[in-house]
Enzyme design. Structure first.
Site, PDB file in Angstrom:
ATOM      1  N   THR A  31      21.997 -10.713  33.231  1.00  0.00           N
ATOM      2  CA  THR A  31      23.266 -10.518  32.543  1.00  0.00           C
ATOM      3  C   THR A  31      23.834  -9.157  32.916  1.00  0.00           C
ATOM      4  OG1 THR A  31      22.695 -11.949  30.674  1.00  0.00           O
ATOM      5  CG2 THR A  31      24.344 -10.245  30.265  1.00  0.00           C
ATOM      6  N   ALA A  88      19.897  -3.157  35.888  1.00  0.00           N
ATOM      7  CA  ALA A  88      19.235  -2.218  34.983  1.00  0.00           C
ATOM      8  C   ALA A  88      20.194  -1.082  34.681  1.00  0.00           C
ATOM      9  CB  ALA A  88      17.946  -1.682  35.603  1.00  0.00           C
ATOM     10  N   LYS A  99      16.821  -1.308  30.009  1.00  0.00           N
ATOM     11  CA  LYS A  99      17.796  -2.374  30.028  1.00  0.00           C
ATOM     12  C   LYS A  99      18.282  -2.616  28.594  1.00  0.00           C
ATOM     13  CE  LYS A  99      16.999  -6.115  32.339  1.00  0.00           C
ATOM     14  NZ  LYS A  99      18.425  -6.099  32.771  1.00  0.00           N
ATOM     15  N   GLU A 108      16.393 -11.328  28.546  1.00  0.00           N
ATOM     16  CA  GLU A 108      16.121 -10.784  29.874  1.00  0.00           C
ATOM     17  C   GLU A 108      14.629 -10.525  30.068  1.00  0.00           C
ATOM     18  OE1 GLU A 108      20.349  -8.486  30.817  1.00  0.00           O
ATOM     19  OE2 GLU A 108      18.741  -7.427  29.778  1.00  0.00           O
TER      20      GLU A 108
END
Length: 232
Positions: A31, A88, A99, A108
């Site tokens: 994402t 990141a 993150k 994630e």
């Protein structure tokens, strides 16, 4: 503009990451701004005839993947993920990460931990000599008693803890949790800190990704650098 230049570096690095994907793979889809470029690059591969399936880490990513024509596995599947690719907010020389700037850290981390290989894509500004400082550490907590949880985090870290907000109220993750951002000057022992934070009741997960990165792909003004982590 500098932001446009950085976005181009992200795009170039994300396109390089897509070269790790082979026909028939199950791919964890991260994402964020870098992941968007990666998803578009994978969509081009699908349109060219490649067969792959994706596991998205957020509703936003799922929507982008569908637009790109990437078939998705159901969230309740028992996945066998070949490669997960994500961005990141910070990465240190040992490939440890912070993150969670986008609020999707729980999904994630689940996807990253389920993958046989975890590839992290960043632009060069995300590289830091030590985690912390310029970027706070996100921690996902349950809403019940979050203030007490935050106090425990403050006591452990000796740092300022701020509830993340959006539109005048607490930011809600897709799982219905809150996020608190911990402002730490330096994270000298990220593995020990991750373990200690996860022992606090009310903490769901932290944005520390320690010892998980297999390949780091960095977009720089001089070109893309690909670095493999030392054998675990």
């Amino acid at each position: 503009m500098i932001s446009d230049d950085l976005d181009q570096l992200k795009k170039t690095a994300a396109t390089e990451a897509a070269q790790f994907i082979r026909n028939g793979m199950v791919v964890g889809l991260g994402t964020g701004s870098t992941a968007k470029h990666m998803i578009r690059a994978l969509g081009e591969k699908v349109r060219a005839g490649m067969t792959l399936r994706g596991v998205p880490t957020s509703q936003e990513t799922a929507a982008l993947a569908k637009q790109a024509g990437i078939p998705l596995l159901e969230a309740d599947n028992r996945w066998e993920i070949d490669v997960a690719i994500d961005g990141a907010d910070q990465v240190d020389p040992q490939f440890n990460l912070i993150k969670g700037g986008g609020g999707a850290l729980l999904k994630e981390k689940i996807v990253a931990s389920s993958a046989k290989q975890f590839i992290v894509v960043v632009d060069h500004t995300k590289q830091v000599p030590i985690l912390g400082g310029s970027f706070p550490l996100p921690i996902e907590v349950i809403p019940f008693g979050w203030g007490s949880t935050a106090r425990e985090i403050e006591s452990l870290t000796k740092s300022r803890v701020v509830l993340r907000e959006r539109n005048g109220g607490p930011f809600l993750t897709e799982a219905g949790h809150f996020i608190v951002d911990v402002h730490l000057d330096r994270i000298t022992q990220p593995g020990e800190l991750e373990t200690a934070l996860n022992l606090i009741p009310g903490v769901v997960e932290t944005g520390l990704f320690v010892g998980r990165t297999d390949v780091l792909i960095i977009g720089t003004p001089q070109g893309v650098r690909t670095v493999h982590a030392p054998r675990k």
